[in-house]
Design a protein around this motif. Sequence first.
Motif, short mmCIF file in Angstrom:
data_model
loop_
_atom_site.label_atom_id
_atom_site.label_comp_id
_atom_site.label_asym_id
_atom_site.label_seq_id
_atom_site.Cartn_x
_atom_site.Cartn_y
_atom_site.Cartn_z
N GLU A 60 8.39 14.02 -2.56
CA GLU A 60 9.39 13.62 -1.43
C GLU A 60 8.66 13.83 0.11
O GLU A 60 8.82 13.05 1.04
N VAL A 61 7.88 14.95 0.22
CA VAL A 61 6.95 14.84 1.20
C VAL A 61 5.89 13.99 1.50
O VAL A 61 5.99 13.74 2.72
N VAL A 62 5.62 13.47 0.41
CA VAL A 62 4.42 12.37 0.50
C VAL A 62 5.20 11.22 0.88
O VAL A 62 4.69 10.48 2.08
N SER A 63 6.30 10.95 0.40
CA SER A 63 7.15 9.71 0.76
C SER A 63 7.49 9.97 2.34
O SER A 63 7.60 8.92 2.85
N GLN A 64 7.80 10.95 2.92
CA GLN A 64 8.37 11.05 4.17
C GLN A 64 7.42 10.99 5.00
O GLN A 64 7.43 10.40 6.39
N TYR A 65 6.15 11.49 5.05
CA TYR A 65 5.03 11.67 6.00
C TYR A 65 3.82 11.02 5.76
O TYR A 65 3.05 11.00 6.63
N SER A 66 3.56 10.28 4.38
CA SER A 66 2.25 9.64 4.19
C SER A 66 2.03 8.42 5.30
O SER A 66 0.83 8.23 5.66
N GLU A 67 3.20 7.64 5.54
CA GLU A 67 2.71 6.44 6.37
C GLU A 67 2.45 6.97 7.75
O GLU A 67 1.43 6.44 8.42
N GLN A 68 3.16 7.94 8.32
CA GLN A 68 2.90 8.48 9.61
C GLN A 68 1.50 9.01 9.73
O GLN A 68 0.59 8.93 10.53
N GLN A 112 -5.79 10.56 1.17
CA GLN A 112 -5.51 11.25 -0.07
C GLN A 112 -6.16 12.60 -0.19
O GLN A 112 -5.56 13.79 -0.87
N ASN A 113 -7.38 12.83 0.64
CA ASN A 113 -7.98 14.13 0.63
C ASN A 113 -6.92 15.24 1.41
O ASN A 113 -6.77 16.32 0.84
N VAL A 114 -6.08 14.52 2.30
CA VAL A 114 -5.35 15.58 3.28
C VAL A 114 -4.19 16.00 2.14
O VAL A 114 -3.71 16.79 2.43
N LEU A 115 -3.73 14.96 1.63
CA LEU A 115 -2.41 15.39 0.71
C LEU A 115 -2.96 16.29 -0.37
O LEU A 115 -2.11 17.01 -0.68
N ILE A 116 -3.84 16.02 -0.88
CA ILE A 116 -4.45 17.01 -2.08
C ILE A 116 -4.93 18.27 -1.53
O ILE A 116 -4.41 19.46 -2.08
N LYS A 117 -5.51 18.43 -0.29
CA LYS A 117 -5.43 19.85 0.37
C LYS A 117 -4.07 20.60 0.68
O LYS A 117 -3.95 21.59 0.60
N ALA A 118 -3.26 19.66 1.21
CA ALA A 118 -1.90 20.14 1.23
C ALA A 118 -1.24 20.69 0.21
O ALA A 118 -0.83 22.08 0.19
N HIS A 162 0.24 6.96 -6.76
CA HIS A 162 -0.96 7.17 -6.70
C HIS A 162 -1.57 8.56 -6.51
O HIS A 162 -2.39 9.38 -7.32
N ILE A 163 -0.75 9.38 -5.62
CA ILE A 163 -1.20 10.66 -4.87
C ILE A 163 -0.63 11.61 -5.96
O ILE A 163 -1.42 12.49 -6.39
N ALA A 164 0.30 11.38 -6.72
CA ALA A 164 0.89 12.34 -7.68
C ALA A 164 0.10 12.31 -8.83
O ALA A 164 -0.04 13.41 -9.50
N ASP A 165 -0.37 11.26 -9.21
CA ASP A 165 -1.44 11.09 -10.39
C ASP A 165 -2.61 11.94 -10.17
O ASP A 165 -3.26 12.47 -11.05
N TYR A 202 0.78 -1.08 0.27
CA TYR A 202 -0.04 0.10 0.03
C TYR A 202 0.71 1.17 0.09
O TYR A 202 0.58 2.02 -0.81
N PHE A 203 1.89 1.30 0.87
CA PHE A 203 2.51 2.57 1.00
C PHE A 203 3.46 2.53 -0.35
O PHE A 203 4.06 3.79 -0.48
N ASP A 204 3.91 1.43 -0.80
CA ASP A 204 4.97 1.56 -1.96
C ASP A 204 4.14 2.34 -2.95
O ASP A 204 4.72 3.04 -3.87
N SER A 205 3.05 2.03 -3.27
CA SER A 205 2.03 2.66 -4.49
C SER A 205 1.46 3.87 -4.04
O SER A 205 1.02 4.67 -5.04
N LEU A 206 1.45 4.46 -2.95
CA LEU A 206 0.66 5.41 -2.57
C LEU A 206 1.37 6.71 -3.38
O LEU A 206 0.56 7.60 -3.55
#
Lengths: 114, 177
Positions: free
Chosen positions: B19-27, B47-53, A31-34, A24-28
């Motif tokens: 980079e921000v997504v990679s660093q913070y998304s899991e937390q 997803q909503n949070v990251l798009i709003k950010a 997925h978000i970037a798209d 899940y986290f690998d593809s996230l």
Amino acid sequence: MDKQEQYLKARFGRKDAFRVPDGYFDSLASHIADRLPEQTQQMTVVPRHNPRRWIAAAAAVACLIALSTVAWLGHAEQDSQTATAQETSIGAEEQLIDYAVLDNNDIYAYMAEY
Amino acid sequence: MSLLSRLQDPKTSRAAFAEVVSQYSEQLYWQIRRMVTWHDDADDVLQNVLIKAWTHLPDFRGQAQIGTWLYTIAMRESLDYLRSRAARESHTGEGDAQELASRLTADRYFDGDKAQILLQEAIATLPDVQRAVFTMRYYDELKYKDMSTILGTSEGALKASYHIAMNKITEYVRRHD
């Protein structure tokens, strides 16, 4: 740490039992970037002196003062305040802060600015 | 070039945000998941949070730490989600706890034992903001000062709220153990 917190941590620990699908986290990130819109179209201009914020903040302060006054008067009339009443007061304060001060977009913009 | 500079430059902002997504998304995901319980809901909210950010990124000046800013968005979006979910669903008190237990038992993304289900039932009885306070303090061990920034509430109110949440959870656990 109080006794109840010690009890809960001894009984349940601090780790929860939630899991995610494999990878899940690998593809996230991709997925978000798209899903990200072009930022030039999404630029938001936040006025530095937004009258709505001042009105909302003033209304919230007025409500909090009123709430505090009512709570104080109630406290003066009753020697003991029950836990339920205290909780109701805290809940009301939280709701006021949540709903009366700023909406979410204002808060995100405000925190981004300062 | 610092991450903040790259976030603010339209030419590099997209890569910097990745980079921000990679660093913070899991937390962020785990913070949201503890609030909304279900993976699909947590995925939607995240997803909503990251798009709003991303949308508010042009306003970001870097005075607040980006982690705190993202955490604030995550907690507020989680609270909004819980409120909208509560408005959609009917509540029947103890019946809710039984339904939650059944759903957790069947959920492939939950592998807790009876004790963990009991704790989730207890957490689910808390009002939304108390649940936020409890999860931030109990699981993430956030300082009240940071929680105050995130929730926009005084430290005193947060301490009282956490204490009440502890009382309720302990009482629920002892009553149903």
